[in-house]
Write a protein that holds these residues in place. Structure first.
Motif, PDB file in Angstrom:
ATOM      1  N   THR A  86       0.756  -1.171  -0.029  1.00 31.83           N
ATOM      2  CA  THR A  86      -0.005   0.021   0.166  1.00 31.83           C
ATOM      3  C   THR A  86       0.845   1.130   0.026  1.00 31.83           C
ATOM      4  OG1 THR A  86       0.007   0.338   2.323  1.00 31.83           O
ATOM      5  CG2 THR A  86      -1.640  -1.281   1.283  1.00 31.83           C
ATOM      6  N   ASP A  87       0.488   2.176  -0.770  1.00 33.20           N
ATOM      7  CA  ASP A  87       1.338   3.563  -0.970  1.00 33.20           C
ATOM      8  C   ASP A  87       0.342   4.597  -0.718  1.00 33.20           C
ATOM      9  OD1 ASP A  87       3.727   4.736  -0.823  1.00 33.20           O
ATOM     10  OD2 ASP A  87       4.229   4.329  -2.749  1.00 33.20           O
ATOM     11  N   LEU A  88       1.207   5.905  -0.643  1.00 35.39           N
ATOM     12  CA  LEU A  88       0.369   7.085  -0.187  1.00 35.39           C
ATOM     13  C   LEU A  88       1.209   8.006  -0.658  1.00 35.39           C
ATOM     14  CD1 LEU A  88      -2.505   7.942   1.248  1.00 35.39           C
ATOM     15  CD2 LEU A  88      -1.052   8.588   3.225  1.00 35.39           C
ATOM     16  N   ARG A  89       0.388   8.821  -1.911  1.00 35.82           N
ATOM     17  CA  ARG A  89       1.139   9.914  -2.401  1.00 35.82           C
ATOM     18  C   ARG A  89       1.188  11.166  -1.464  1.00 35.82           C
ATOM     19  NH1 ARG A  89      -1.795   7.613  -6.892  1.00 35.82           N
ATOM     20  NH2 ARG A  89      -0.477   6.724  -8.494  1.00 35.82           N
ATOM     21  N   HIS A  90       2.118  11.945  -1.490  1.00 32.73           N
ATOM     22  CA  HIS A  90       2.068  13.206  -0.729  1.00 32.73           C
ATOM     23  C   HIS A  90       0.862  14.012  -0.785  1.00 32.73           C
ATOM     24  CE1 HIS A  90       3.913  16.288   1.697  1.00 32.73           C
ATOM     25  NE2 HIS A  90       3.601  17.100   0.761  1.00 32.73           N
ATOM     26  N   GLY A  91       0.301  14.278   0.215  1.00 30.38           N
ATOM     27  CA  GLY A  91      -1.022  15.336   0.392  1.00 30.38           C
ATOM     28  C   GLY A  91      -2.419  14.493   0.146  1.00 30.38           C
ATOM     29  N   SER A  92      -2.390  12.979  -0.287  1.00 24.82           N
ATOM     30  CA  SER A  92      -3.501  12.292  -0.455  1.00 24.82           C
ATOM     31  C   SER A  92      -3.735  11.509   0.606  1.00 24.82           C
ATOM     32  CB  SER A  92      -3.309  11.519  -1.641  1.00 24.82           C
ATOM     33  OG  SER A  92      -4.324  10.682  -2.090  1.00 24.82           O
ATOM     34  N   GLU A  93      -5.331  11.367   0.625  1.00 24.08           N
ATOM     35  CA  GLU A  93      -5.834  10.467   1.926  1.00 24.08           C
ATOM     36  C   GLU A  93      -6.096   9.088   1.471  1.00 24.08           C
ATOM     37  OE1 GLU A  93      -9.046  12.285   3.636  1.00 24.08           O
ATOM     38  OE2 GLU A  93      -7.844  14.177   4.533  1.00 24.08           O
ATOM     39  N   GLN A  94      -5.853   9.034  -0.167  1.00 23.99           N
ATOM     40  CA  GLN A  94      -6.406   7.695  -0.654  1.00 23.99           C
ATOM     41  C   GLN A  94      -5.381   6.898  -1.077  1.00 23.99           C
ATOM     42  OE1 GLN A  94      -9.463   7.271  -0.561  1.00 23.99           O
ATOM     43  NE2 GLN A  94      -9.733   9.384   0.168  1.00 23.99           N
ATOM     44  N   PHE A  95      -4.931   5.717  -0.461  1.00 23.79           N
ATOM     45  CA  PHE A  95      -3.771   5.007  -0.845  1.00 23.79           C
ATOM     46  C   PHE A  95      -3.887   4.019  -2.041  1.00 23.79           C
ATOM     47  CE2 PHE A  95      -6.374   1.902   1.569  1.00 23.79           C
ATOM     48  CZ  PHE A  95      -6.344   0.582   0.832  1.00 23.79           C
ATOM     49  N   HIS A  96      -3.141   3.742  -2.808  1.00 25.44           N
ATOM     50  CA  HIS A  96      -3.113   2.732  -4.006  1.00 25.44           C
ATOM     51  C   HIS A  96      -2.323   1.542  -3.624  1.00 25.44           C
ATOM     52  CE1 HIS A  96      -0.150   5.518  -4.718  1.00 25.44           C
ATOM     53  NE2 HIS A  96       0.720   4.591  -5.538  1.00 25.44           N
ATOM     54  N   ILE A  97      -2.225   0.404  -4.381  1.00 27.73           N
ATOM     55  CA  ILE A  97      -1.343  -0.678  -3.972  1.00 27.73           C
ATOM     56  C   ILE A  97      -0.398  -0.813  -5.285  1.00 27.73           C
ATOM     57  CG2 ILE A  97      -1.551  -3.259  -3.852  1.00 27.73           C
ATOM     58  CD1 ILE A  97      -4.237  -2.836  -2.569  1.00 27.73           C
ATOM     59  N   VAL A  98       0.948  -0.931  -4.811  1.00 27.71           N
ATOM     60  CA  VAL A  98       1.784  -1.079  -5.877  1.00 27.71           C
ATOM     61  C   VAL A  98       2.521  -2.500  -5.724  1.00 27.71           C
ATOM     62  CG1 VAL A  98       4.199  -0.019  -6.660  1.00 27.71           C
ATOM     63  CG2 VAL A  98       2.314   1.200  -5.634  1.00 27.71           C
ATOM     64  N   THR A  99       2.459  -3.159  -6.741  1.00 29.86           N
ATOM     65  CA  THR A  99       3.095  -4.505  -6.877  1.00 29.86           C
ATOM     66  C   THR A  99       4.231  -4.620  -8.065  1.00 29.86           C
ATOM     67  OG1 THR A  99       0.992  -5.368  -6.203  1.00 29.86           O
ATOM     68  CG2 THR A  99       2.595  -6.827  -7.131  1.00 29.86           C
ATOM     69  N   LEU A 100       5.322  -5.193  -7.566  1.00 25.49           N
ATOM     70  CA  LEU A 100       6.482  -5.606  -8.451  1.00 25.49           C
ATOM     71  C   LEU A 100       7.476  -6.228  -7.747  1.00 25.49           C
ATOM     72  CD1 LEU A 100       8.678  -2.303  -8.449  1.00 25.49           C
ATOM     73  CD2 LEU A 100       7.492  -2.767  -6.859  1.00 25.49           C
ATOM     74  N   PRO A 101       8.442  -7.074  -8.651  1.00 29.01           N
ATOM     75  CA  PRO A 101       9.160  -8.086  -8.056  1.00 29.01           C
ATOM     76  C   PRO A 101      10.486  -7.465  -7.411  1.00 29.01           C
ATOM     77  CG  PRO A 101       8.700  -8.646 -10.265  1.00 29.01           C
ATOM     78  CD  PRO A 101       8.001  -7.127 -10.057  1.00 29.01           C
ATOM     79  N   LYS A 102      10.910  -8.002  -6.317  1.00 31.29           N
ATOM     80  CA  LYS A 102      12.135  -7.448  -5.403  1.00 31.29           C
ATOM     81  C   LYS A 102      13.270  -7.716  -6.395  1.00 31.29           C
ATOM     82  CE  LYS A 102      15.150  -8.475  -3.503  1.00 31.29           C
ATOM     83  NZ  LYS A 102      16.127  -9.325  -2.714  1.00 31.29           N
ATOM     84  N   SER A 103      13.912  -6.677  -6.957  1.00 31.23           N
ATOM     85  CA  SER A 103      15.090  -7.197  -7.644  1.00 31.23           C
ATOM     86  C   SER A 103      16.098  -6.185  -7.664  1.00 31.23           C
ATOM     87  CB  SER A 103      14.838  -7.207  -9.288  1.00 31.23           C
ATOM     88  OG  SER A 103      14.245  -6.377  -9.678  1.00 31.23           O
ATOM     89  N   GLY A 104      17.291  -6.171  -7.692  1.00 30.18           N
ATOM     90  CA  GLY A 104      18.680  -5.413  -7.696  1.00 30.18           C
ATOM     91  C   GLY A 104      18.767  -4.975  -6.138  1.00 30.18           C
ATOM     92  N   SER A 105      19.844  -3.855  -6.099  1.00 36.34           N
ATOM     93  CA  SER A 105      20.035  -3.500  -4.782  1.00 36.34           C
ATOM     94  C   SER A 105      18.950  -2.857  -4.122  1.00 36.34           C
ATOM     95  CB  SER A 105      21.507  -2.505  -4.930  1.00 36.34           C
ATOM     96  OG  SER A 105      20.893  -1.369  -5.464  1.00 36.34           O
ATOM     97  N   ILE A 106      19.148  -2.337  -2.728  1.00 39.30           N
ATOM     98  CA  ILE A 106      18.149  -1.695  -2.193  1.00 39.30           C
ATOM     99  C   ILE A 106      17.771  -0.162  -2.783  1.00 39.30           C
ATOM    100  CG2 ILE A 106      17.736  -0.313   0.120  1.00 39.30           C
ATOM    101  CD1 ILE A 106      19.136  -2.830   1.605  1.00 39.30           C
ATOM    102  N   ALA A 107      18.781   0.368  -3.177  1.00 38.51           N
ATOM    103  CA  ALA A 107      18.734   1.475  -3.837  1.00 38.51           C
ATOM    104  C   ALA A 107      18.055   1.400  -5.230  1.00 38.51           C
ATOM    105  CB  ALA A 107      20.028   2.114  -4.068  1.00 38.51           C
ATOM    106  N   GLU A 108      18.314   0.406  -5.820  1.00 41.23           N
ATOM    107  CA  GLU A 108      17.671   0.154  -7.071  1.00 41.23           C
ATOM    108  C   GLU A 108      16.285  -0.048  -6.982  1.00 41.23           C
ATOM    109  OE1 GLU A 108      21.494  -1.349  -9.727  1.00 41.23           O
ATOM    110  OE2 GLU A 108      20.230  -2.911  -8.415  1.00 41.23           O
ATOM    111  N   PHE A 109      15.808  -1.006  -5.732  1.00 42.41           N
ATOM    112  CA  PHE A 109      14.581  -1.435  -5.479  1.00 42.41           C
ATOM    113  C   PHE A 109      13.666  -0.313  -4.969  1.00 42.41           C
ATOM    114  CE2 PHE A 109      11.408  -3.048  -2.511  1.00 42.41           C
ATOM    115  CZ  PHE A 109      10.653  -3.894  -3.384  1.00 42.41           C
TER     116      PHE A 109
END
Length: 207
Positions: A86-109
């Motif tokens: 779940t993620d929340l854009r700055h200034g928004s009260e409505q969350f959305h769901i972001v799905t993606l594989p975990k890959s690369g380094s921490i910074a890249e992810f």
């Protein structure tokens, strides 16, 4: 992915025992020391939330019992689970769901999650909704001491639901409450302990 044969699966008896109960799901909440994680993310300009999601995904995938699933009545061992935030854009009260594989380094992810979250125009991409996910959420506004999750009741559901709260300081250390909801047909307290130990070790060794 590997199919599991009940006839030679060491967990078969436990699986069948908890399959007979009307509600095989349970949740636990425990504290995680995130002192080193906070320092690491601050020094490297990274998202605390995304970085913890990266480490939690590694810890989940390192414990075999979290990777079981049921498809058409058959048990399979997944190669890996994929984080779904779940993620929340700055200034928004409505969350959305972001799905993606975990890959690369921490910074890249972290960069990949941010880019996906920023570009996403819908609440949820239904094409990404499969049984190989980990559901993540966060309540950074308060210290989490327990949690339950909404669900369509499906006893075959083994998707881990993980949520953590605000980190708080005490005696020079920072900790947060983390809640996991799991299916007892596959996951016992022992496996939760393995997850916790792997997660805490990965946090403590960040450099």
């Amino acid at each position: 992915m590997k199919k599991i044969e009940l006839s030679n699966w060491p967990r078969a008896e436990l699986f069948q025992f908890f399959s007979a109960v009307s509600q095989p799901f349970y949740s636990v909440t425990f504290r995680v020391d995130v002192t080193n994680l906070h320092r690491y993310t601050k020094q490297n300009g990274l998202s605390f939330y995304y970085t913890l999601g990266y480490l939690v995904t590694d810890a989940i995938n390192a414990v075999e019992n979290f990777r079981y699933t049921i498809r058409n009545g058959e048990i399979y061992l997944l190669d890996e689970r994929i984080p779904s935030f779940t993620d929340l854009r700055h200034g928004s009260e409505q969350f959305h769901i972001v799905t993606l594989p975990k890959s690369g380094s921490i910074a890249e992810f972290c960069a990949a999650v941010k880019a996906r979250s920023t570009a996403q125009k819908t609440f949820l991409d239904q094409d990404d909704e499969t049984d190989n996910l980990i559901y993540f959420s966060c309540t950074p506004w308060f210290d989490l001491t327990g949690c339950t999750n909404e669900r369509d009741f499906d006893r075959d559901d083994n998707i881990p639901r993980i949520i953590w709260g605000k980190y708080v300081e005490a005696n020079g250390r920072e900790t947060l409450g983390m809640s996991l909801e799991v299916n007892h047909r596959f996951i016992d307290g022992y496996h939760l302990g393995q997850f916790y130990q792997k997660l805490q070790a990965s946090i403590d060794t960040l450099a």
